[in-house]
Design a protein around this motif. Sequence first.
Motif, PDB file in Angstrom:
ATOM      1  N   GLY A 130       0.796  -1.227   0.000  1.00 42.73           N
ATOM      2  CA  GLY A 130       0.000   0.000   0.000  1.00 42.73           C
ATOM      3  C   GLY A 130       0.828   1.276   0.000  1.00 42.73           C
ATOM      4  N   ILE A 131       2.134   1.153  -0.158  1.00 47.41           N
ATOM      5  CA  ILE A 131       3.012   2.329  -0.043  1.00 47.41           C
ATOM      6  C   ILE A 131       3.449   2.800  -1.421  1.00 47.41           C
ATOM      7  N   ALA A 132       2.986   3.959  -1.813  1.00 47.61           N
ATOM      8  CA  ALA A 132       3.265   4.501  -3.150  1.00 47.61           C
ATOM      9  C   ALA A 132       4.460   5.445  -3.111  1.00 47.61           C
ATOM     10  N   GLU A 133       5.049   5.697  -4.258  1.00 51.37           N
ATOM     11  CA  GLU A 133       6.033   6.773  -4.357  1.00 51.37           C
ATOM     12  C   GLU A 133       5.303   8.110  -4.351  1.00 51.37           C
ATOM     13  N   THR A 134       5.954   9.115  -3.842  1.00 59.14           N
ATOM     14  CA  THR A 134       5.385  10.461  -3.839  1.00 59.14           C
ATOM     15  C   THR A 134       5.906  11.217  -5.055  1.00 59.14           C
ATOM     16  N   PRO A 135       5.025  11.705  -5.912  1.00 57.57           N
ATOM     17  CA  PRO A 135       5.520  12.480  -7.059  1.00 57.57           C
ATOM     18  C   PRO A 135       6.323  13.687  -6.579  1.00 57.57           C
ATOM     19  N   VAL A 136       7.320  14.082  -7.349  1.00 57.90           N
ATOM     20  CA  VAL A 136       8.172  15.193  -6.944  1.00 57.90           C
ATOM     21  C   VAL A 136       7.333  16.422  -6.613  1.00 57.90           C
ATOM     22  N   LYS A 137       6.259  16.631  -7.333  1.00 58.32           N
ATOM     23  CA  LYS A 137       5.468  17.849  -7.097  1.00 58.32           C
ATOM     24  C   LYS A 137       4.783  17.847  -5.735  1.00 58.32           C
ATOM     25  N   ASP A 138       4.668  16.687  -5.122  1.00 62.60           N
ATOM     26  CA  ASP A 138       4.037  16.621  -3.804  1.00 62.60           C
ATOM     27  C   ASP A 138       5.043  16.475  -2.672  1.00 62.60           C
ATOM     28  N   LEU A 139       6.319  16.454  -2.981  1.00 67.68           N
ATOM     29  CA  LEU A 139       7.326  16.308  -1.926  1.00 67.68           C
ATOM     30  C   LEU A 139       7.455  17.605  -1.143  1.00 67.68           C
ATOM     31  N   PRO A 140       7.690  17.498   0.156  1.00 69.06           N
ATOM     32  CA  PRO A 140       8.051  18.708   0.895  1.00 69.06           C
ATOM     33  C   PRO A 140       9.363  19.250   0.323  1.00 69.06           C
ATOM     34  N   LEU A 141       9.457  20.549   0.177  1.00 74.06           N
ATOM     35  CA  LEU A 141      10.663  21.106  -0.457  1.00 74.06           C
ATOM     36  C   LEU A 141      11.913  20.884   0.384  1.00 74.06           C
ATOM     37  N   ALA A 142      11.712  20.728   1.676  1.00 78.92           N
ATOM     38  CA  ALA A 142      12.870  20.514   2.543  1.00 78.92           C
ATOM     39  C   ALA A 142      13.606  19.236   2.193  1.00 78.92           C
ATOM     40  N   ILE A 143      12.951  18.397   1.427  1.00 80.82           N
ATOM     41  CA  ILE A 143      13.539  17.095   1.127  1.00 80.82           C
ATOM     42  C   ILE A 143      14.469  17.157  -0.082  1.00 80.82           C
ATOM     43  N   LEU A 144      14.521  18.289  -0.750  1.00 76.35           N
ATOM     44  CA  LEU A 144      15.339  18.427  -1.959  1.00 76.35           C
ATOM     45  C   LEU A 144      16.757  17.868  -1.824  1.00 76.35           C
ATOM     46  N   PRO A 145      17.461  18.140  -0.717  1.00 74.41           N
ATOM     47  CA  PRO A 145      18.835  17.624  -0.648  1.00 74.41           C
ATOM     48  C   PRO A 145      18.935  16.118  -0.857  1.00 74.41           C
ATOM     49  N   TYR A 146      17.888  15.407  -0.539  1.00 78.41           N
ATOM     50  CA  TYR A 146      17.947  13.947  -0.644  1.00 78.41           C
ATOM     51  C   TYR A 146      17.574  13.451  -2.032  1.00 78.41           C
ATOM     52  N   LEU A 147      17.359  14.383  -2.926  1.00 76.74           N
ATOM     53  CA  LEU A 147      17.217  14.054  -4.346  1.00 76.74           C
ATOM     54  C   LEU A 147      18.495  14.383  -5.106  1.00 76.74           C
ATOM     55  N   LEU A 148      19.399  15.094  -4.485  1.00 75.90           N
ATOM     56  CA  LEU A 148      20.609  15.568  -5.159  1.00 75.90           C
ATOM     57  C   LEU A 148      21.769  14.608  -4.949  1.00 75.90           C
ATOM     58  N   PRO A 149      22.733  14.619  -5.854  1.00 77.29           N
ATOM     59  CA  PRO A 149      23.922  13.803  -5.628  1.00 77.29           C
ATOM     60  C   PRO A 149      24.733  14.356  -4.467  1.00 77.29           C
ATOM     61  N   SER A 150      25.395  13.493  -3.743  1.00 77.25           N
ATOM     62  CA  SER A 150      26.328  13.945  -2.706  1.00 77.25           C
ATOM     63  C   SER A 150      27.647  13.212  -2.915  1.00 77.25           C
ATOM     64  N   ARG A 151      28.611  13.476  -2.068  1.00 80.88           N
ATOM     65  CA  ARG A 151      29.983  13.005  -2.339  1.00 80.88           C
ATOM     66  C   ARG A 151      30.052  11.520  -2.675  1.00 80.88           C
ATOM     67  N   PHE A 152      29.387  10.696  -1.870  1.00 79.93           N
ATOM     68  CA  PHE A 152      29.503   9.251  -2.074  1.00 79.93           C
ATOM     69  C   PHE A 152      28.261   8.665  -2.740  1.00 79.93           C
ATOM     70  N   VAL A 153      27.203   9.449  -2.770  1.00 82.31           N
ATOM     71  CA  VAL A 153      25.970   9.011  -3.434  1.00 82.31           C
ATOM     72  C   VAL A 153      25.916   9.718  -4.798  1.00 82.31           C
ATOM     73  N   SER A 154      26.654   9.162  -5.745  1.00 88.04           N
ATOM     74  CA  SER A 154      26.844   9.799  -7.047  1.00 88.04           C
ATOM     75  C   SER A 154      25.666   9.466  -7.962  1.00 88.04           C
ATOM     76  N   SER A 155      24.498   9.954  -7.569  1.00 86.21           N
ATOM     77  CA  SER A 155      23.277   9.593  -8.292  1.00 86.21           C
ATOM     78  C   SER A 155      23.252  10.181  -9.696  1.00 86.21           C
ATOM     79  N   ASP A 156      23.975  11.273  -9.927  1.00 90.15           N
ATOM     80  CA  ASP A 156      24.021  11.815 -11.287  1.00 90.15           C
ATOM     81  C   ASP A 156      24.788  10.889 -12.223  1.00 90.15           C
TER      82      ASP A 156
END
Lengths: 288, 288, 288, 288
Positions: A87-113
């Motif tokens: 029953g657990i869906a993904e949250t579309p980006v448009k509904d995410l709290p904006l404070a969560i943005l850093p966890y969508l971005l690449p970081s030093r060891f999490v090279s998501s790009d």
Amino acid sequence: MRYTVGCHLAYEVEAETVFIFNLEVARLERHRDLRETVNLIPALPLRRHVALETGNRYVAVTVPPGRFSLDYAAEVTLDPHRADPAGIAETPVKDLPLAILPYLLPSRFVSSDRLAPFAQAEFGDTAPGFARVTRICNWIHDHIAYVRGASDEETTADETLLKRAGVCRDFAHLGAAFCRALGIPARFVSCYADGLVPSDFHAVFEAYLDGRWWLFDATRQAHLDGLVRIGAGRDAAEIAFATPFGEMTPTGMEVRITRTDGAPETGERTVAAISTAETGPDAEGGLA
Amino acid sequence: MRYTVGCHLAYEVEAETVFIFNLEVARLERHRDLRETVNLIPALPLRRHVALETGNRYVAVTVPPGRFSLDYAAEVTLDPHRADPAGIAETPVKDLPLAILPYLLPSRFVSSDRLAPFAQAEFGDTAPGFARVTRICNWIHDHIAYVRGASDEETTADETLLKRAGVCRDFAHLGAAFCRALGIPARFVSCYADGLVPSDFHAVFEAYLDGRWWLFDATRQAHLDGLVRIGAGRDAAEIAFATPFGEMTPTGMEVRITRTDGAPETGERTVAAISTAETGPDAEGGLA
Amino acid sequence: MRYTVGCHLAYEVEAETVFIFNLEVARLERHRDLRETVNLIPALPLRRHVALETGNRYVAVTVPPGRFSLDYAAEVTLDPHRADPAGIAETPVKDLPLAILPYLLPSRFVSSDRLAPFAQAEFGDTAPGFARVTRICNWIHDHIAYVRGASDEETTADETLLKRAGVCRDFAHLGAAFCRALGIPARFVSCYADGLVPSDFHAVFEAYLDGRWWLFDATRQAHLDGLVRIGAGRDAAEIAFATPFGEMTPTGMEVRITRTDGAPETGERTVAAISTAETGPDAEGGLA
Amino acid sequence: MRYTVGCHLAYEVEAETVFIFNLEVARLERHRDLRETVNLIPALPLRRHVALETGNRYVAVTVPPGRFSLDYAAEVTLDPHRADPAGIAETPVKDLPLAILPYLLPSRFVSSDRLAPFAQAEFGDTAPGFARVTRICNWIHDHIAYVRGASDEETTADETLLKRAGVCRDFAHLGAAFCRALGIPARFVSCYADGLVPSDFHAVFEAYLDGRWWLFDATRQAHLDGLVRIGAGRDAAEIAFATPFGEMTPTGMEVRITRTDGAPETGERTVAAISTAETGPDAEGGLA
């Protein structure tokens, strides 16, 4: 489930060293009846800091040359939120709290790009939801070997993918990287982990789905019910259990966790989704 | 010094796109009498978020397919703190506010861990203080060519060092990386910049010395007196002027800045140290 | 099968430039009745070199400023060796000619050392033989997208694996890298390729099995029967069609191939294994 | 100058292993009166190969499980060509023998393409000639620390530049990379080195100037007069003293060199340029 956890860290300090520790149990609503002590030998003054966005608890101490040790002991009752994964869906980006943005971005060891094409190719067509993150964990478990010494403190998620080997830190970085690359917020979590052999600090990751952070452990080395969280962050650098500035040599380290509520250890692992972090970071406070 | 600044961004949106913008002038004590307007065509609802640790101002908008543009206009008076560089010392790690820890750690594009040996070898023996950061800027200016197109959005500080070329983003990443590698907190700053030719968003970095963040621009493309700050963060990813999630094509971009207080433009550049950020991030709020 | 092949290369030379070309059809026993002409405008003296280990044919010309063009035209009859793939075994390292060692080692773009864990994990358990290399090609075809512009002249095999995209050059590097990582000698081959759309120089790789070099094309863009070989080497750097030293701008390029023996083009692709290189490099000459 | 050199290599072989060794003294005109013996325990058949382009001498042996050792002993008189550095010019690319092309190209560990901007910026304006290569060596000596354990077998020249540390292998790779990036052919050379403490195989590089290969040692750990050459190649992979395929553990290694001609060891280091390789690789044989 009540746990006693703790650790003993010893160092030989050669030149004055500032240690920043992040090893205390997180203060969370679902961490109930937390009691804890920190003991330093020699007794030195502590500075404390709680990060606003994450609630991470940092302790700093400036240590003169000589022997130094820290003992931490805590008791806590876990009261995780559970839900049916279906029953657990993904949250579309448009509904995410904006404070969560850093966890969508690449970081030093999490090279998501760098891993975006790989993530899209492997998981882009999978139906969104909790099951997609589970599939990511299964993929990592099946493709990456758990090998002590396979990585070091500079290893990134893309390197782990090439090396096909790593430790819990690397599994968590890779899981978080795949999630971020797919538009699923993900963060790195450090914890005490019941059942981990040999006992050590453990690392897992959380994905943000349906308004909560859910725990995932691609290593399958511990059960999600037995994770006593310490910190959460962009990646391992942000919540290292010890960040030393100076000259010192580690001389000893023990990490402990014991279940103390008398409940029988069944050895079974939950099939429910487990969450101990209610909301996104500073979700209320930060909105203007 | 009073400035009017602004930008116009236009897009052709092919599939629903969530834009997160960080382009409004920062609300700082030393940014006085800020007046501003944001205008979207079509008029779409905005979500706003101010990050707790940095004060960064984010605006999000979900845009359906079709043409979309954003116009931002602001007026602000800069009242920077100035000091004699000779009197500005480095702050020992033991005296740093703990909230500043993230700016000592490596981040995605500020690969200070990989650059640590290089930084130690080049600047490790230089006397600590403001002049050491100035020396870092001079080194970068002398060793890295400013070349449009020399880098892309995945370029890291260590790659810039090898390529010996980059744009303002890369100069700022490299400056911050060298600082962090030496134990000097540093962060990436986006801004409107008076005198920049051609006009564009600009990037500089700040180093934390003697209890303040001081501005440094290794590109020497603008004067520090004329930097109207937008955001500050670990690196460029955190404060991109636009982070789009969806499918769209940029179709136009203009960035404006004009001095409006009637003071003659002397063309001279200050030799004072300039600071517009009073304190470390959440320095009071976060201490527990 | 008789083919006419050729190319036209044009440059605007800004400062004296030495070009080293490798674009003539290889002189091989199985390349029969080769007739060819090279025409330079302006007519400039050529230097020629045939590499001892590979037989690669290099032509060098020093060009003064101004326009410069090279036209190459050739006719050749291919008489490839064919065999049933099922009967082609891998050669154990102990039975390999020692001259073949370079093709087991990593080279600049064939980063077989970095890809060793990946290759072992994906293909280490596959039964040795021709079919294992076919499986590598299928894996690459299924996992890497053929995308023009996805790579540049510095892209390595491990980067292609992460980017999940590349062109023929990258497919060949990755195929060769997986082979070398498994102890199968492999080299990069440049060629004219019948059926390639749009016409261009093509790149494939060869694996050394059962005493011969066998052609493999993971792109599936051309048929193995229609590959007119130019050069073979460790990787693309060694056999670039043009290696210029100086200042020049390419202003035109055409590559041609036509089947001329009147045989109907069936459009069917062979299922036989195809080899045009009889022996390992300098296998006889070099043994002492 | 007459030298006795030798080595003892011991292994515990766990599963059949093919060793390819490159440790015999090179057969060169300027290596006079070479006498040598190779002794294997157990006595196993050897295969030998001399590479056509380089003259490198390879020995292969297939070893069953158990203990295995190789002893090599040789005597040789060095008769190096010497010249006044001031008179040695760079050879323009247009005058280079074409066979030398590989030594202008990047190879796995000599990442001259990635280092091209760095080399141009540091050495592009230096007057061409022997002195420019000397300047490169001095730069490396001044900027890279000689640190055992600072690198591993996958370390590339650009990584060494960032790490500012390495061993002889890394110094040679970096020197060769800078040269190739400037259009000066350069290759990696392995040798026995008089004066090296502790005794070990050594690595230096050669640059091709004025029709000869000249020796350069950026480590300054040995004197050029006392280098007894083994092999030369694109980089370390090509001339590793041992390349094993199988499962084995090194259990012992000794490398010896002694001057035996009774001449007093002056301790002075030559200031002449030193060359032991007369001509470019296959310079005559390969021209067609």
